[in-house]
Design a protein around this motif. Structure first.
Motif, PDB file in Angstrom:
ATOM      1  N   VAL A 112       0.628  -1.176   0.157  1.00 46.05           N
ATOM      2  CA  VAL A 112      -0.151  -0.398   0.275  1.00 46.05           C
ATOM      3  C   VAL A 112       1.073   1.613  -0.089  1.00 46.05           C
ATOM      4  CG1 VAL A 112      -1.984  -0.594   1.467  1.00 46.05           C
ATOM      5  CG2 VAL A 112      -0.350  -0.138   2.683  1.00 46.05           C
ATOM      6  N   ASP A 113      -0.009   2.313  -0.343  1.00 45.82           N
ATOM      7  CA  ASP A 113       1.319   3.626  -0.358  1.00 45.82           C
ATOM      8  C   ASP A 113       0.795   4.567   1.242  1.00 45.82           C
ATOM      9  OD1 ASP A 113       1.317   2.817  -2.830  1.00 45.82           O
ATOM     10  OD2 ASP A 113       0.183   4.981  -3.818  1.00 45.82           O
ATOM     11  N   VAL A 138       5.436   3.794  -0.173  1.00 44.52           N
ATOM     12  CA  VAL A 138       5.547   2.960  -0.277  1.00 44.52           C
ATOM     13  C   VAL A 138       5.746   1.558   0.935  1.00 44.52           C
ATOM     14  CG1 VAL A 138       5.677   0.428  -1.710  1.00 44.52           C
ATOM     15  CG2 VAL A 138       5.996   2.827  -2.886  1.00 44.52           C
ATOM     16  N   HIS A 197      11.274   3.471  -3.171  1.00 46.32           N
ATOM     17  CA  HIS A 197      10.209   2.720  -4.231  1.00 46.32           C
ATOM     18  C   HIS A 197       9.410   4.583  -4.830  1.00 46.32           C
ATOM     19  CE1 HIS A 197      10.589  -1.476  -5.369  1.00 46.32           C
ATOM     20  NE2 HIS A 197      10.470  -1.650  -4.097  1.00 46.32           N
ATOM     21  N   GLU A 200      10.750   8.736  -7.785  1.00 47.68           N
ATOM     22  CA  GLU A 200      10.900   9.645  -9.139  1.00 47.68           C
ATOM     23  C   GLU A 200      10.095  10.370  -9.723  1.00 47.68           C
ATOM     24  OE1 GLU A 200      12.982   7.500 -12.817  1.00 47.68           O
ATOM     25  OE2 GLU A 200      12.951   6.173 -11.216  1.00 47.68           O
ATOM     26  N   GLY A 202       6.800  10.044 -11.602  1.00 48.86           N
ATOM     27  CA  GLY A 202       5.815   8.701 -11.845  1.00 48.86           C
ATOM     28  C   GLY A 202       6.041   7.582 -12.281  1.00 48.86           C
ATOM     29  N   TYR A 203       6.713   6.984 -11.003  1.00 47.18           N
ATOM     30  CA  TYR A 203       6.791   5.805 -10.365  1.00 47.18           C
ATOM     31  C   TYR A 203       7.512   5.700  -9.034  1.00 47.18           C
ATOM     32  CZ  TYR A 203       8.930   6.087 -15.366  1.00 47.18           C
ATOM     33  OH  TYR A 203       9.473   5.942 -16.998  1.00 47.18           O
ATOM     34  N   GLY A 204       6.359   5.917  -8.598  1.00 47.11           N
ATOM     35  CA  GLY A 204       5.786   5.604  -7.142  1.00 47.11           C
ATOM     36  C   GLY A 204       5.091   6.326  -6.460  1.00 47.11           C
ATOM     37  N   PRO A 205       4.308   6.459  -5.431  1.00 50.90           N
ATOM     38  CA  PRO A 205       2.533   7.566  -5.377  1.00 50.90           C
ATOM     39  C   PRO A 205       3.781   8.828  -4.652  1.00 50.90           C
ATOM     40  CG  PRO A 205       3.301   5.751  -3.565  1.00 50.90           C
ATOM     41  CD  PRO A 205       4.353   5.741  -4.596  1.00 50.90           C
TER      42      PRO A 205
END
Lengths: 223, 766
Positions: A112-113, A138, A197, A200, A202-205
């Protein structure tokens, strides 16, 4: 500055941790579980994963890897060490951090975020946060329930060694909502969530993982 | 069988030649009388028990495709030269490989592990993931993502409580431990899957085009090396006994035939293989899956240009009491077989040593045309490898359009009672949103790691999973899997094309250009002419559909015998479509976030409720004709969505499928908790239908998009210029709590959430 990332057999997020180190402009260095050699790095990350399959207790075998023979005294001497997820479990098994991680109370793997509160913004890995800051990182594990005896928990709270607490809801039954802790000196930090995680767009919450890595970079520069 | 296999003396070729009249257990091993006779003819005597074991597993339905093979020519007939251009490796290898540009190649494939997962849900599902990942590895690729299309019986049936949690934990337990992000898949419930859950697994891998490896043994004197886990007694006969036999009520328990997985061993094997490829020490490679060593040795030799000699007694064993026949049939997991030049052997073994992976030279490539296997010096197998691997029996099974179909298609939804007031529409929306097939699947997908590797740009519940392949440029791929078995039951040709269309649309909705197709064809018994007719119709539908869309089928899997007694599952041809994006940072997510953006509905809605979720959930009805397939409209819509993504004209896009516009609007609202106001009277009038049909029809080639106001003119100009039907139906509005369908009803975010999120936890717990 050089930051080492240890690869145990079964490490999974080692490449992600190396990427995070690179993202803040430090030099990533791969360290091998079988070599008792830290290659002169200025900080070490123990990444997430399932070292040796974690068929015994999580982290219980990794603790005996040759690289730990070099790492444990270095950490005791003040080397910044960050344990993420399985890395946190390895640090607890190695007694570099107090407490232990057990099966989630709902007995499932959970990805989960997660909302966290930064409780201690003065460790080697959190100085770029502000105390009380809420962040999203994450969280993904099956055995993330942080436990310790009452006296230890009281001491951790009293000494400011609780670094992160779960906000909103407790995802795994961790005592006192603890998501991450540090040692007395503040150079060794372990947490279940995965800052690597969240570095970046666009690649993570979120981008809330970056301050972990900039903190240790700043510390090395000022040291 | 036991009497034969447990004899202390080994049944050698020499012995077999002198004892032609020994009674052999071919029937127990799943062979038909004529197949056994055929084997005797091929080897020119009775087969040894080891040979019989090999033929029986390799000629099983699962390995030989004996019932489906005759229909595969439809793939070739419908693949144009233009489609072939993108294919670096086609059907027939472990997995197909497509060129995604800039020197990158991607391989992907789906496989079924249905029967083992019913018997032992956790291990069945886990080893399904393990098997497909090894298929991808054996092409020379690094696996980069997995997804799992899952189908179960009734959500409220007690056995679903046994099967589903075990399957989900198995998929997660294995995939999470491998460090592969799980980025999508499906969770579908239907009574037809009660005794035959479908557990399909898809894996995507990436490599440089120069690094492709193939499963063949060539070069006389090259060493044949088995590496990975030791061989044990698990999964013996799994292929022939489990995958090729229908479950009969009251039959004996088959648990011992399911394999047991060790994901840690597989993770180490992946890293070890990648190091071996990097060092260039592998000439040919094959994974060991179904049919174990029988398959690996015969396929490698058959694909090569010579023969092969194997010393079977060198195989490292977990259980020293295993007989040679059992070693040949064992489906122990996490094993690979490589062909290595003798001069590179030392280097090869140094790499396996570094990863603590056991590697054993079993034999070598020979200049003959025989596969010869010895056991402590005695020859126990001496056969032409092609006869085992590729020249198994082929059946032209009878096929016949089922008699029930006319009555089923007659019985459409026109006569069903439909909601006519705003309140009734609202109630149906909430009922659908909470229904098993449309409810929130986080209870399942939160058990999968979607972030590992740090390249995931989109994952469930978005329309497609999107991962970055090249960290420098952001080039990456999108994958979706889809199938509506209810549509396929009504019309398997159209149903298969609808699955293809939906998967294609999902990939395009994420912003990727669809490039290639894989399939996992789940059907009942091929011995039933009605099932065989469904199967042929589905293959024809996919092949012809792919030709129209111009994207090739790169490979796939057939799973037959998904039936209990006489009752087959709905035909379920699961279609996976893979698309490419220059930079996955530009991908389009499925939910809107930004107030003020304008919501457009793309495509035309017709009165198409037959087979849809509204009829299923509200009336428990299945009948009529599925929605019309319009692949030209899908292509146009796909181009619009891909261009809009590339040019930054849309911030969110969501495909319309199960549950229609109503569910798409609710999902796009729920994704980030940002409300919307919509008005449907104009678009209903344009399409000549009522608001109910506008909301719940499942007409294809449709999507909703959220367009920033600054881009609205460019977006509508593009639609107009290309002839894409479009209508402005609403606005993203954070002042609206939830969804406001003007003139009809409003429903708050909390009500939407409650309906959507409570269903699975209510059954399976927190």
């Amino acid at each position: 500055m050089k930051v080492g990332v240890v690869t145990f057999p079964g490490s999974l997020d080692d490449r992600d941790a190396l990427r995070a180190v690179r993202a803040v402009g430090a030099e990533p260095v791969s360290l091998w579980h079988g070599d008792a050699d830290l290659k002169g790095v200025d900080a070490v990350i123990l990444p997430g994963g399932f070292s040796y399959g974690d068929y015994l207790r999580c982290g219980a075998i990794a603790r005996f890897a040759p690289v730990m023979d070099a790492l444990v005294p270095a950490a005791q001497g003040g080397l910044p060490v960050l344990g993420i997820c399985n890395g946190f479990q390895v640090l607890c098994e190695s007694h570099l951090l107090p407490g232990a991680l057990i099966r989630n109370d709902h007995r499932k793997f959970n990805c989960v975020d997660q909302r966290l509160v930064v409780e201690n913004a003065s460790t080697a890995w959190t100085s770029d946060f502000e105390a009380g800051q809420e962040i999203t990182i994450v969280l993904k594990n099956g055995e993330g329930g942080y436990v310790a005896d009452e006296a230890t928990l009281d001491r951790l709270e009293g000494e400011g060694q609780v670094v992160f607490r779960y906000a909103a809801s407790n995802p795994n039954g961790s005592y006192r909502d603890i998501a991450g802790v540090t040692n007395e000196r503040g150079n060794v930090v372990g947490l279940m969530p995965h800052p690597e995680h969240c570095i970046e767009d666009g690649y993570g919450p979120s981008l809330d993982g970056l301050p972990f890595f900039t903190s240790v970079l700043r510390q090395a520069v000022s040291a | 069988m036991t009497q034969q296999l447990n004899r202390p003396a080994v049944d050698t070729v020499e012995h077999a030649a002198t004892t032609p009249d020994v009674d052999q257990p071919w029937a127990e091993l799943g062979l038909k009388a004529d197949e056994y006779a055929n084997i005797r003819e091929i080897v020119g005597r009775r087969p040894t028990s080891a040979e019989l074991a090999m033929y029986s597993v390799m000629w099983s339905e699962h390995c030989s495709y004996k019932s489906s093979k005759v229909h595969f020519k439809l793939w070739g007939e419908n693949t144009t030269d233009e489609m072939r251009e993108k294919l670096l490796v086609g059907i027939g290898e472990n997995a197909g490989v497509v060129d995604i540009g800039e020197g990158w190649a991607v391989t992907f494939k789906a496989e079924s592990h249905n029967h083992p997962s019913y018997v032992e849900p956790y291990q069945g599902a886990a080893t399904g993931v393990g098997g497909i990942v090894r298929d991808i590895m054996s092409m020379g690729a690094r696996p980069i993502a997995v997804m799992d299309p899952l189908r179960f019986g009734n959500l409220h049936h007690p056995d679903t409580q046994r099967v589903l949690p075990g399957v989900v934990a198995g998929v997660g337990g294995y995939g999470n431990c491998l460090g592969l992000p799980n980025i999508g898949g499906e969770v579908v419930f239907d009574d037809c899957y009660q005794g035959n859950p479908l557990v399909n697994a898809l894996c995507v891998g990436a490599m440089r085009t120069s690094d492709i490896h193939l499963a063949k043994a060539s070069g006389v004197g090259n060493k044949v090396v088995l590496f990975g886990a030791k061989t044990g007694g698990d999964g013996i006969g799994g292929v022939s006994v489990l995958a090729s036999e229908t479950f009969d009520e009251g039959g004996p328990t088959k648990r011992p035939a399911v394999q047991v997985g060790d994901p840690f061993a597989e993770k180490v094997l992946i890293e070890c293989c990648l190091d071996l490829y990097k060092a260039g020490v592998v000439d040919g490679i094959q994974d060991l899956g179904g049919a174990g060593l029988s398959c690996a040795t015969s396929e490698l030799a058959s694909n090569g240009d010579g023969g092969m000699q194997i010393e079977l007694d060198r195989v490292p064993l977990r259980d020293a009491s295993l007989r040679p026949e059992e070693i040949l049939m064992s489906e122990s997991q996490e094993r690979m077989m490589a062909v290595v030049h003798p001069e590179r052997l030392e280097e090869f073994l140094a790499i396996t040593d570094r990863w603590d992976v056991e590697a054993t030279v079993l034999g070598e490539v020979t200049d003959g045309d025989r596969l010869v296997i010895t056991w402590h010096g005695d020859v126990i197998v001496d056969v032409p490898p092609r006869s085992v691997a590729h020249e198994g029996p082929t059946y032209q099974r009878p096929l016949e359009r089922p008699a029930y179909l006319d009555a089923l298609q007659e019985n459409g939804t026109r006569t069903l009672a439909k909601p006519s007031t705003g309140d009734a529409l609202r109630a149906d929306l909430l009922t659908l949103l909470a229904s098993p097939n449309l409810c929130d699947k986080s209870w399942v997908t939160d058990q999968y790691d979607r972030y590992v590797m740090g390249n995931t740009a989109l994952a469930m519940p978005d329309d497609a999973g999107v991962v970055r392949v090249d960290e420098e440029t952001g080039r990456g791929v999108a994958v979706s899997t889809d199938c509506n078995g209810r549509f396929a039951k009504l019309d398997p040709y159209a149903g298969a094309q609808l699955a293809l269309a939906e998967s294609y649309r999902n990939v395009a909705t994420s912003g990727a250009t669809p490039l290639a197709v894989t399939d996992c064809l789940n059907f009942g018994s091929p011995e039933d002419p009605g099932v065989m007719w469904q199967f042929r119709e589905a293959i024809r539908g996919i092949a012809e559909g792919c030709k129209t869309l111009g994207i090739p089928v790169t490979g796939g899997n057939v799973s037959f015998y998904n039936q209990t007694g006489d009752v087959a599952i709905h035909p379920t041809p699961v279609i996976g479509v893979l698309g490419v994006m220059d930079d996955v940072a530009r991908r389009t997510p499925s939910g809107w976030r930004t107030p003020g953006q304008v919501i457009y509905l793309l495509g035309t809605t017709r009165d198409e409720l037959d087979g849809g979720e509204w009829a299923n959930v509200v009336h428990g009805h299945l009948g009529g004709h599925p929605p019309v397939v319009d692949l030209a409209a899908e292509q146009l819509l796909g181009e619009i969505l891909v261009n809009a993504s590339r040019d930054g004209l849309v911030d969110a896009a969501h495909d319309l499928s199960d549950g229609g516009l109503a569910i798409a609007l609710a999902e796009a609202t729920l994704r980030h908790g940002v409300g919307a106001r919509v008005w449907l009277d104009d678009v209903a009038a344009r399409d000549g239908i009522d608001v109910f049909t506008t909301l719940f029809s499942e007409s294809t080639a449709r999507a909703i998009v959220a367009v920033p106001r600054s881009e609205e003119v460019r977006f509508t100009d593009m639609c107009t210029a290309r002839g894409q039907v479009h209508a402005r139906i609403g606005v993203v509005d954070d002042q609206t709590d939830g969804l406001d369908v003007q003139g009809q009803f409003t429903v708050s975010l909390e009500e939407l959430r409650r309906a959507h999120q409570d269903t699975l936890p209510a059954v399976f717990g927190r």
